[in-house]
Design an enzyme around this catalytic site. Structure first.
Site, PDB file in Angstrom:
ATOM      1  N   HIS A  83       0.821  -1.217   0.000  1.00 47.91           N
ATOM      2  CA  HIS A  83       0.000   0.000   0.000  1.00 47.91           C
ATOM      3  C   HIS A  83       0.859   1.273   0.000  1.00 47.91           C
ATOM      4  O   HIS A  83       0.351   2.344  -0.316  1.00 47.91           O
ATOM      5  CB  HIS A  83      -1.074  -0.021   1.102  1.00 47.91           C
ATOM      6  CG  HIS A  83      -0.620   0.325   2.491  1.00 47.91           C
ATOM      7  ND1 HIS A  83      -0.343  -0.621   3.450  1.00 47.91           N
ATOM      8  CD2 HIS A  83      -0.428   1.509   3.100  1.00 47.91           C
ATOM      9  CE1 HIS A  83       0.001  -0.038   4.574  1.00 47.91           C
ATOM     10  NE2 HIS A  83      -0.046   1.271   4.401  1.00 47.91           N
ATOM     11  N   ASP A 128       1.279  -7.687   2.387  1.00 47.66           N
ATOM     12  CA  ASP A 128       1.394  -6.245   2.104  1.00 47.66           C
ATOM     13  C   ASP A 128       2.859  -5.814   1.933  1.00 47.66           C
ATOM     14  O   ASP A 128       3.419  -5.144   2.786  1.00 47.66           O
ATOM     15  CB  ASP A 128       0.718  -5.467   3.238  1.00 47.66           C
ATOM     16  CG  ASP A 128       0.382  -4.039   2.834  1.00 47.66           C
ATOM     17  OD1 ASP A 128       0.921  -3.570   1.814  1.00 47.66           O
ATOM     18  OD2 ASP A 128      -0.421  -3.400   3.544  1.00 47.66           O
ATOM     19  N   SER A 142       3.894   2.193   8.590  1.00 42.57           N
ATOM     20  CA  SER A 142       3.687   1.226   7.521  1.00 42.57           C
ATOM     21  C   SER A 142       4.989   1.022   6.780  1.00 42.57           C
ATOM     22  O   SER A 142       5.655   1.986   6.403  1.00 42.57           O
ATOM     23  CB  SER A 142       2.632   1.719   6.548  1.00 42.57           C
ATOM     24  OG  SER A 142       1.372   1.337   6.995  1.00 42.57           O
TER      25      SER A 142
HETATM   26  N1  ARG Z   1      -4.945   0.480   7.762  1.00 43.78           N
HETATM   27  C1  ARG Z   1      -3.655   0.596   7.133  1.00 43.78           C
HETATM   28  C2  ARG Z   1      -3.167   2.040   7.239  1.00 43.78           C
HETATM   29  O1  ARG Z   1      -3.687   2.790   7.995  1.00 43.78           O
HETATM   30  C3  ARG Z   1      -3.673   0.117   5.719  1.00 43.78           C
HETATM   31  C4  ARG Z   1      -4.417   0.972   4.749  1.00 43.78           C
HETATM   32  C5  ARG Z   1      -4.350   0.485   3.330  1.00 43.78           C
HETATM   33  N2  ARG Z   1      -5.140  -0.706   3.101  1.00 43.78           N
HETATM   34  C6  ARG Z   1      -6.471  -0.710   2.785  1.00 43.78           C
HETATM   35  N3  ARG Z   1      -7.093  -1.854   2.670  1.00 43.78           N
HETATM   36  N4  ARG Z   1      -7.155   0.387   2.594  1.00 43.78           N
HETATM   37  O2  ARG Z   1      -2.569   2.667   6.418  1.00 43.78           O
HETATM   38  N1  GLU Z   2      -1.384   1.387   7.725  1.00 42.94           N
HETATM   39  C1  GLU Z   2      -0.768   2.419   8.520  1.00 42.94           C
HETATM   40  C2  GLU Z   2       0.256   3.209   7.699  1.00 42.94           C
HETATM   41  O1  GLU Z   2       0.091   3.348   6.514  1.00 42.94           O
HETATM   42  C3  GLU Z   2      -0.201   1.836   9.746  1.00 42.94           C
HETATM   43  C4  GLU Z   2      -1.337   1.464  10.581  1.00 42.94           C
HETATM   44  C5  GLU Z   2      -1.372   2.271  11.857  1.00 42.94           C
HETATM   45  O2  GLU Z   2      -1.956   3.356  11.887  1.00 42.94           O
HETATM   46  O3  GLU Z   2      -0.779   1.744  12.794  1.00 42.94           O
HETATM   47  O4  GLU Z   2       1.169   3.800   8.228  1.00 42.94           O
END
Ligand code: ARG
Ligand code: GLU
Length: 661
Positions: free
Chosen positions: A83, A205, A597
């Protein structure tokens, strides 16, 4: 005897740095190293951060200003999340070469794909400059001096503890970063938004890039003459796997936390801001989902928009639940009262809590207006572009777009009256309902009408922007990511200084601000609900259990099904709970947030065991208050990454340049 027991109990209760909370500054990690080693870490503070020799920090990068990445070979090979690489992968994708869908595997250096405007930054060094600034040097002067030290150098002075301490960060930035590998989205984004922030998780990921440099190993703009960068340090990779209780360390760039805010601010978040934003976004998601379900072209058209709206939407829901469950508002209030009592006879601190509360009263409505405006009117387009109009599905989008306009106009009504634009009041008086008012403006924008017909929409837009500027002026700051003001900032400088004098047992660490940090903890499951324990590891068997060609988020590539059927896992097959399988993701107790991330997850010997990519949604209140019982970060197991590269991608040659242990 009784006395000893009591002393022992008291010591336990007062144990600083409860469990695994904290995001520590690398240059001060020697203050934590005893605790880290007590928890299993086998290396030294110098191994983590050093300016005299190569250290772990030389293998960690800020990836394009929002994610973290790590170097995994002497030839500049870099690992981050799928991502995080998504934009780059998308830009290289066409109908004929759909790398997002099918994955991308460069089979030689010549096939690696350059990316405009993609950069990574290594930390050269960090140092406290509080004294230099107190002595009269300006931050700008310090930054200019540091930038002049080397090719591609960037620098900034960052505030820690609301300006009680200031640190200079000197970076070396590389702008030639090429795409090397990405799994198909059905692996890299497996589970999609359905599984986002969720455990058990099965997302691969990851994506791979390579940093290129000039022949003398310096930063250089893209050139075919550039050569792979030779980093001072790269991470060895452990293929031995993890088990519950193993030490874990995360080295990366967490973006934004607010661990020291008063109960007033926590109440604002949990009782007012998050619930309102969640409600507004629920409405937008309903509209978009309906459009997506009605038409395959619309499903694709709105995919990115849906994902970005849903990401924070789900996060906020977990945050509210977590804050309420922990009772953070009440516990913070009690803490403030204790502090205020201590401060009674200390002129410097006597009134600071009361002053903070008064300032919150002054600005809360204005900030709420800012947030509501951003979630409603600011989400509407000024125009539909010629490119959009040329799209085959454009006409079919009309009902959804109109519904989004109506929704935004209705929900903008949550904005406190004094902060609404004059246009809106007039429009509502004239059209009698937000829907009729929205329709009138939407029609002109949708049709791309002449400037006379567009006038009311243009005026509303300009006034909205002016109102946001006004609020920013009122708060005395442009940084409006959190409930915040110039006065609050100054008061917090005093408050934190006082807290650190008063609360001697607390292990203070500065809030995340996208500077490099160390978080340490261990691989751990947790009690999800009464009697329901969530194990910390998932496997390929779980992917197969979710696999369903009918469900977009769970439709895995045929190659993965075939591998499962043949059990042809090669060296990546492992027996877990008596089954031979491939490990996929694991949970740990590291304190992380957005920006982490792509961060390397390291074992006690500093070897790479995974890549961080998420938290469980009920952990997300750790941005405000960390709860060791429930807060867990989610990592993709490095063995799954290697398995996918080797068996799915057929790019096993990449493993040859890595240091596998
Ligand atoms: N929750 C993760 C973050 O905050 C991953 C976001 C990307 N993935 C998704 N399925 N939208 O960035
Ligand atoms: N998916 C998050 C990022 O893009 C990390 C998830 C979180 O907030 O811990 O940094």
């Amino acid at each position: 005897m009784k006395r000893t027991l009591l002393t022992l109990l008291a010591a336990l209760v007062l144990l600083p740095a409860l469990a695994d909370e904290g995001m520590w500054l690398p240059s001060l990690i020697s203050e934590r190293i005893d605790d880290m080693r007590a928890k299993g870490f086998r290396l030294t503070a110098e191994d983590i951060y050093s300016i005299n020799k190569a250290s772990m920090k030389d293998a960690v990068v800020l990836f394009n200003g929002g994610c973290t990445g790590e170097l995994i070979s002497p030839e500049g090979l870099l690992l981050t999340n799928h991502h995080c690489g998504y934009d780059a992968i998308q830009k290289h994708s066409t109908v004929e070469h759909d790398y997002l869908t099918n994955g991308f595997w460069a089979m030689s250096r010549a096939e690696e794909l350059p990316n405009e405007k993609l950069w990574v930054r290594f930390l050269v060094r960090m140092e406290e400059v509080t004294d230099r600034i107190a002595a009269g040097e300006t931050a700008a002067q310090i930054v200019e001096k540091a930038k002049a030290e080397g090719t591609g150098y960037k620098a900034s002075v960052e505030q820690m503890y609301y300006g009680n301490q200031q640190f200079l960060f000197v970076y070396e930035q590389f702008d030639d970063v090429r795409l090397v590998a990405a799994p198909p989205s059905s692996i890299g984004k497996f589970g999609g938004d359905t599984d986002n922030w969720i455990w058990p998780r099965h997302t691969g990921d990851f994506s791979m890039f390579r940093v290129y440099a000039s022949k003398d190993n310096r930063p250089a703009a893209y050139s075919p003459q550039n050569v792979p960068y030779r980093p001072k340090k790269h991470f060895s990779i452990s293929t031995k796997g993890v088990k519950e209780g193993d030490f874990t360390m995360i080295y990366g760039f967490p973006g934004n936390t607010q661990e020291y805010i008063l109960s007033d601010a926590v109440a604002y978040i949990a009782e007012r801001s998050d619930p309102a934003k969640i409600a507004v976004r629920t409405g937008r998601l309903d509209i978009i989902t309906k459009a997506q379900e009605s038409d395959p072209a619309l499903r694709i058209h709105y995919a990115a928009k849906h994902a970005s709206i849903a990401n924070a939407w789900k996060k906020w829901q977990g945050e509210v639940l977590g804050i309420n469950r922990l009772g953070t508002v009440a516990s913070k209030r009690a803490y403030e009262e204790e502090f205020a009592a201590w401060a009674q006879d200390k002129p410097e601190y006597r009134s600071v809590v009361a002053d903070l509360k008064a300032e919150y009263d002054r600005i809360m409505d204005a900030y709420f207006a800012y947030e509501i405006t951003r979630e409603t009117l600011s989400t509407l387009p000024a125009a539909y572009t010629p490119e959009e109009r040329a799209e085959e599905c454009f006409a079919r989008r009309k009902f959804a777009e109109q519904a989004l306009w109506r929704h935004a106009f209705r929900e903008y009504g949550r904005c406190p009256k004094v902060y609404r634009t004059p246009s809106y009041a007039e429009g509502m008086a004239r059209y009698k309902s937000p829907e009729a008012y929205a329709d009138a403006l939407f029609e002109a924008v949708w049709e791309g009408s002449d400037s006379v017909a567009m006038q009311p929409a243009v005026r509303l837009r300009e006034e909205t922007k002016r109102m946001l500027d006004h609020i920013s002026w009122m708060l005395g700051t442009k940084s409006l990511r959190n409930l915040n003001s110039k006065i609050l900032n100054e008061l917090y400088t005093t408050y934190i200084k006082g807290l650190r004098e008063w609360d001697r047992e607390r292990a203070f660490y500065p809030d995340a601000n996208l500077t490099l940090r160390v978080a340490y903890g261990s691989v751990a499951g947790y009690e999800y609900a009464d009697g329901e324990y969530h194990k910390p590891q998932t496997t390929l068997d779980g992917i197969i259990a979710k696999d369903n060609p009918e469900i977009y988020d769970y439709d895995i590539p045929q190659s993965l099904r075939d591998l499962y059927a043949s059990k042809n896992y090669g060296r990546w097959g492992t027996v877990i709970d008596g089954r031979r399988t491939v490990p996929v993701c694991f949970l740990a107790t590291n304190h992380t947030t957005g920006g982490n991330s792509g961060s390397p997850v390291l074992n006690a010997g500093g070897e790479l065991i995974g890549i961080n990519f998420d938290r469980t949604w009920r952990s997300t209140m750790s941005d405000i208050a960390y709860d060791p019982a429930i807060c867990r970060n989610i990592a993709v197991d490095i063995r799954y990454v290697l398995f996918v590269v080797d068996r799915v991608g057929g790019a096993g040659y990449l493993l040859k340049e890595m240091t596998l242990k």
